[in-house]
Write an enzyme that holds these catalytic residues in place. Structure first.
Site, mmCIF file in Angstrom:
data_model
loop_
_atom_site.group_PDB
_atom_site.id
_atom_site.type_symbol
_atom_site.label_atom_id
_atom_site.label_comp_id
_atom_site.label_asym_id
_atom_site.label_seq_id
_atom_site.Cartn_x
_atom_site.Cartn_y
_atom_site.Cartn_z
ATOM 1 N N ASP A 12 -3.973 3.605 0.451
ATOM 2 C CA ASP A 12 -4.391 3.826 -0.964
ATOM 3 C C ASP A 12 -3.953 5.017 -1.620
ATOM 4 O OD1 ASP A 12 -5.532 1.188 -0.394
ATOM 5 O OD2 ASP A 12 -7.223 2.457 0.197
ATOM 6 N N LYS A 15 1.076 4.908 -2.493
ATOM 7 C CA LYS A 15 2.546 4.625 -2.201
ATOM 8 C C LYS A 15 3.300 3.852 -2.913
ATOM 9 C CE LYS A 15 0.748 3.516 1.908
ATOM 10 N NZ LYS A 15 -0.442 3.919 1.859
ATOM 11 N N GLY A 39 -1.777 -3.930 0.448
ATOM 12 C CA GLY A 39 -1.428 -4.727 -0.974
ATOM 13 C C GLY A 39 -1.225 -3.639 -1.987
ATOM 14 N N HIS A 40 -0.094 -3.877 -2.811
ATOM 15 C CA HIS A 40 -0.057 -3.411 -4.261
ATOM 16 C C HIS A 40 0.389 -4.256 -5.182
ATOM 17 C CE1 HIS A 40 3.819 -2.117 -2.081
ATOM 18 N NE2 HIS A 40 3.900 -2.078 -3.415
ATOM 19 N N GLN A 222 -0.872 1.586 4.995
ATOM 20 C CA GLN A 222 -2.322 2.250 5.191
ATOM 21 C C GLN A 222 -1.759 3.632 5.309
ATOM 22 O OE1 GLN A 222 -1.622 -0.652 7.787
ATOM 23 N NE2 GLN A 222 -2.696 -1.794 6.182
#
Ligand code: IMP
Length: 422
Positions: A12, A15, A39-40, A222
């Site tokens: 988090d 990135k 997830g983004h 990650q």
């Protein structure tokens, strides 16, 4: 130019924003480990996309996006993402590729992940998406891979073998009724038919791209301290999140990697359980969490927040071979009268300047801080390093000095324009 991008903390780090910026400049974008535990969110105009598996570079026309062999894939999630793209008129038919060798998350992996976590005394805080059990089957040599879906006979044998053993475990150990062969078989063969046009030898494809002098971005999910080997084990994820994982997870050899960009926040966050020496006290933690909107993109869980930890960041520089730093969310520190950087830990009277291998030390150590003056809220977003408040500049220069790597990017807001390139 082949670039690896890695998170230097516990994930988090932001990135997604750096990936979005770099994706515009490269030809290929590749995921190399993890699964839909990551997830983004990307906003284009009024449309919001949430990606857990497909590189967000797919939104940029002409870019080829791959899911490498090192990723574990929940086919239902992948199908959902492909459908979303299709429904929004994004043509990915010739631009999306997925490795024949990528392992599949099966329904029993998800259940096992959750059942195991429930029974654990020391909970890991898993996202419960089946990531760990799927990687475990890969190592146990009983995993099911993308290519198996294209061979119904082989898939049938592998699934039967798996269910024979797993249903017994589910019933006897977890008092769970187990899984029906027919249901999974039919569902997964259906996925195979839908994915067939995209399944290919991505290692061959990427190595050809290298020979053709194309530019490739290998995006890590990650962060370094969730790495299965070097992270804060057992409070980690089940893959190699460090830059070395990019070679294993794609089939691109180490000598083809030209640059490794490390991404970290100007402070530290962590989701899930595990040691976190610089964690803020509850009240200040809540203030900073709200200020930085620190809630997980995948699970919505509140993230734990703390001061910048230069001990772990230095370890990260070493493990990943970081050549450049991107410092994210610098604006979240605006408005504080003082800021702190952890430069070492103290445990039982001993000073640890290096990352301690012993988790007990990490859990119980007191951080030793270098305190620096803060800076006021900025009325206008700074657009260059010079426009940053002198105290903010001093903070960044201190990070650069402690880590021994040049900062080339500083993010001061979520918009693309809120990025300072140095
Ligand atoms: P798992 O990979 O879902 O089993 O989760 C293992 C640990 O890694 C948990 O502490 C999760 O919160 C953490 N984790 C997994 N994926 C991410 C991520 O993308 N960002 C931050 N933490 C993550």
């Amino acid at each position: 130019m082949n670039i690896v991008l890695v998170g230097m903390q516990w994930g988090d780090e932001g990135k997604g924003k750096v990936i979005d910026i770099l994706s515009r400049k490269v030809d290929y974008i590749v995921r190399y480990q993890g699964g839909n535990n990551a997830g983004h969110t990307v906003v284009v105009g009024k449309q919001q996309y949430i990606f857990h598996l497909i590189p967000s570079g797919i939104l940029h026309p002409g870019k080829i996006c791959c899911i490498g062999n090192g990723v574990v894939i929940d086919p239902g999630v992948l199908l959902g993402e492909l459908n979303d793209l299709r429904n929004n008129g994004i043509d990915f038919s010739r631009r999306f590729k997925v490795s024949t060798l990528a392992h599949l998350i099966m329904p029993y992996h998800k259940n096992l992940d959750q059942l195991r976590e429930r029974r654990r005394k020391n909970k890991i805080g898993t996202t419960g998406r089946g990531i760990g059990p799927c990687y475990a089957d890969k190592i146990n040599r009983c995993g099911i891979r993308m290519i198996d879906l294209l061979n119904p006979g082989l898939f049938k044998d592998k699934l039967k073998d798996n269910l024979k053993e797993k249903n017994e475990i589910f019933k006897k150990v977890y008092q769970h009724p187990g899984f029906s062969f027919q249901k999974i078989y039919a569902e997964y063969l259906g996925y195979g038919k839908l994915f067939a046009p995209y399944i290919c030898n991505t290692a061959a494809l990427l190595n050809k791209a290298v020979r053709d002098k194309k530019d490739i971005l290998l995006e890590g999910a990650q962060g370094t301290f969730l790495d299965i080997d070097f992270g804060t084990y057992p409070f980690v994820t089940s893959s190699s999140t460090i830059s070395g994982g990019s070679c294993i997870g794609t089939g691109i050899s180490p000598d083809k990697i030209n640059k490794i960009i490390g991404v970290c926040k100007a402070y530290t966050t962590r989701v899930g359980e595990g040691p976190f020496p610089t964690e803020f006290a509850a009240e200040f933690g809540k203030i900073m969490r709200d200020k930085g909107n620190e809630f997980g993109a995948t699970t919505g869980r509140p993230r734990r927040c703390g001061w910048f930890d230069a001990v772990i960041a230095k370890e990260s520089v070493m493990l990943n071979g970081i050549s450049e730093l991107a410092i994210m969310k610098m604006d979240v520190l605006d408005g504080l009268d003082k800021v702190k950087i952890c430069t070492s830990y103290k445990y039982k009277g001993k000073i640890f300047r290096e990352f301690p291998g012993d988790l007990t030390v990490l859990s119980k150590a007191a951080p030793v801080y270098k305190q620096m003056p803060g800076w006021p809220n900025q009325r206008n977003k700074p657009r260059s390093f010079k426009q940053l408040h002198p105290n903010a500049r001093a903070y960044l220069l201190e990070l650069q000095k402690l880590l021994g790597v040049k900062i080339t990017m500083v993010s001061v807001g979520s918009a693309r324009k809120d990025t300072i390139f140095i």
